[in-house]
Motif scaffolding. Sequence first.
Motif, PDB file in Angstrom:
ATOM      1  N   THR A  59      13.826  18.032   4.363  1.00 49.06           N
ATOM      2  CA  THR A  59      14.926  18.075   5.316  1.00 49.06           C
ATOM      3  C   THR A  59      16.174  18.458   4.532  1.00 49.06           C
ATOM      4  O   THR A  59      16.235  18.239   3.305  1.00 49.06           O
ATOM      5  CB  THR A  59      15.138  16.712   5.993  1.00 49.06           C
ATOM      6  N   GLN A 111       4.514  19.722  11.327  1.00 50.36           N
ATOM      7  CA  GLN A 111       5.296  19.397  12.529  1.00 50.36           C
ATOM      8  C   GLN A 111       6.001  20.614  13.115  1.00 50.36           C
ATOM      9  O   GLN A 111       6.298  20.636  14.306  1.00 50.36           O
ATOM     10  CB  GLN A 111       6.327  18.311  12.214  1.00 50.36           C
ATOM     11  N   SER A 112       6.263  21.618  12.283  1.00 53.01           N
ATOM     12  CA  SER A 112       6.965  22.813  12.753  1.00 53.01           C
ATOM     13  C   SER A 112       6.036  23.842  13.395  1.00 53.01           C
ATOM     14  O   SER A 112       6.510  24.811  13.989  1.00 53.01           O
ATOM     15  CB  SER A 112       7.733  23.467  11.602  1.00 53.01           C
TER      16      SER A 112
END
Length: 126
Positions: A59, A111-112
């Motif tokens: 992140t 997750q993307s």
Amino acid sequence: MNIEEFREYCLSLPDVSEKMPFSAVNDLYSRDVLCFYIGSKWFCYVNIVVFDRCCLKSTPEAAAELRRRYEGIRPAWHMNKRMWNDVYFDSDVPDGKIRELVADSYRLVLQSLPKGERDRLAETRG
């Protein structure tokens, strides 16, 4: 950690595949880059000959914090520097931390993926 141990760890994560997508380029360093994929996207790459660093996604907040904490973590070359870090082997980053960062990158990229692709991967696991 050596290249064999690093590769083995990356491939131990569910549904990971590997490719050397730059084998036809003129740049020798890039030609020897091995990418680890989850589905259609890579989450890590490493030069298998030089084995000096790996590139991992974080992140933006984690990327900035990691760069403050470790000299061996720097903005990634040729990637979005907000979220991708080069993590240097044989630096102040312990092997256990590198494995943790590989797993984090894997999860972020998983997750993307589009929902349909994530669903297909889950189906193959049964």
